[in-house]
Write an enzyme that holds these catalytic residues in place. Structure first.
Site, short mmCIF file in Angstrom:
data_model
loop_
_atom_site.label_atom_id
_atom_site.label_comp_id
_atom_site.label_asym_id
_atom_site.label_seq_id
_atom_site.Cartn_x
_atom_site.Cartn_y
_atom_site.Cartn_z
N CYS A 1 6.40 -6.66 13.09
CA CYS A 1 5.12 -6.64 12.40
C CYS A 1 3.78 -6.44 13.30
CB CYS A 1 4.93 -7.64 11.16
SG CYS A 1 5.86 -7.73 10.00
N GLU B 1 3.58 -7.78 5.86
CA GLU B 1 2.72 -7.03 6.74
C GLU B 1 2.91 -5.48 6.70
OE1 GLU B 1 3.46 -11.14 8.74
OE2 GLU B 1 4.42 -9.75 7.46
N HIS C 1 8.84 -6.49 5.20
CA HIS C 1 8.01 -7.61 5.56
C HIS C 1 6.69 -7.37 4.96
CE1 HIS C 1 10.11 -9.33 9.24
NE2 HIS C 1 10.85 -9.27 8.27
N CYS D 1 5.89 -11.40 13.23
CA CYS D 1 6.88 -11.08 14.07
C CYS D 1 6.62 -10.10 14.85
CB CYS D 1 8.00 -11.16 13.33
SG CYS D 1 8.24 -9.54 12.47
#
Length: 180
Positions: A114, A83, A81, A111
């Protein structure tokens, strides 16, 4: 979205989270600038047919430490992801897994994975664009970044360039639906 209210005033935006304690954070032009960098990363992800999420990590001195976009499909890595990738790159650059005194800007509410990474990295502040009604784990669900159950809490600012971030996601998934 329940419990979250956004108000816009000239040059300042306010995010109010209505829980037992109200949080108000001012959004500055600097926040909009750095969110623009995250949006560039998100657009790059979309051009690669990845979910358009972008993130960047900025030091307290306003130095860009890292920027990244989603790469889960390209890398065949469910943890890739934006992040997480930005945090990994910033930690590598600083030579320390603790990113105290940093701010992470991301186009979409993080999420659970993260959000947990932000807490473990000791990021000081999180700024995100649009809430994620399905997977958001910061204010929409769970409250992971400012939970009193955890050993670190982040300052949270939401709604920066909200419509730009939201429309990028909506347009991406609309095109996906039309293509099938």
């Amino acid at each position: 979205m329940q419990g979250i209210h956004y108000r816009t005033y000239p040059a300042w935006h306010f995010f109010v989270m209505s829980t037992e304690k109200a949080k108000i954070s001012l959004v500055t032009e600097k926040d909009e600038y750095w969110m623009g960098i995250a949006l560039e990363q998100a657009r790059m992800a979309a051009s690669l047919d990845e979910v358009p999420v972008g993130a960047c990590v900025v030091s307290d001195e306003d130095d860009l430490l890292a920027a990244a976009s989603n790469r889960t499909i390209i890398d065949n890595d469910p943890t890739a992801h934006a992040e997480v990738l930005a945090i990994r790159a910033a930690a590598e650059r600083l030579g320390n897994y603790r990113l105290t005194g940093t701010t992470l800007y991301t186009t979409i509410e993080p999420c659970a994975m993260c959000a947990g990474t932000l807490v473990n990295a000791r990021v000081r502040r999180l700024v995100f664009g649009a809430p994620d009604e399905r997977y958001g784990a910061v204010v929409t669900h769970f409250g992971l970044c400012d939970s009193p159950l955890l050993n670190h809490r982040l300052e949270i600012t939401a709604g920066v360039l909200l419509e730009d971030c939201r429309s990028l996601m909506k347009d991406f998934f609309r095109k996906k639906r039309l293509a099938t």
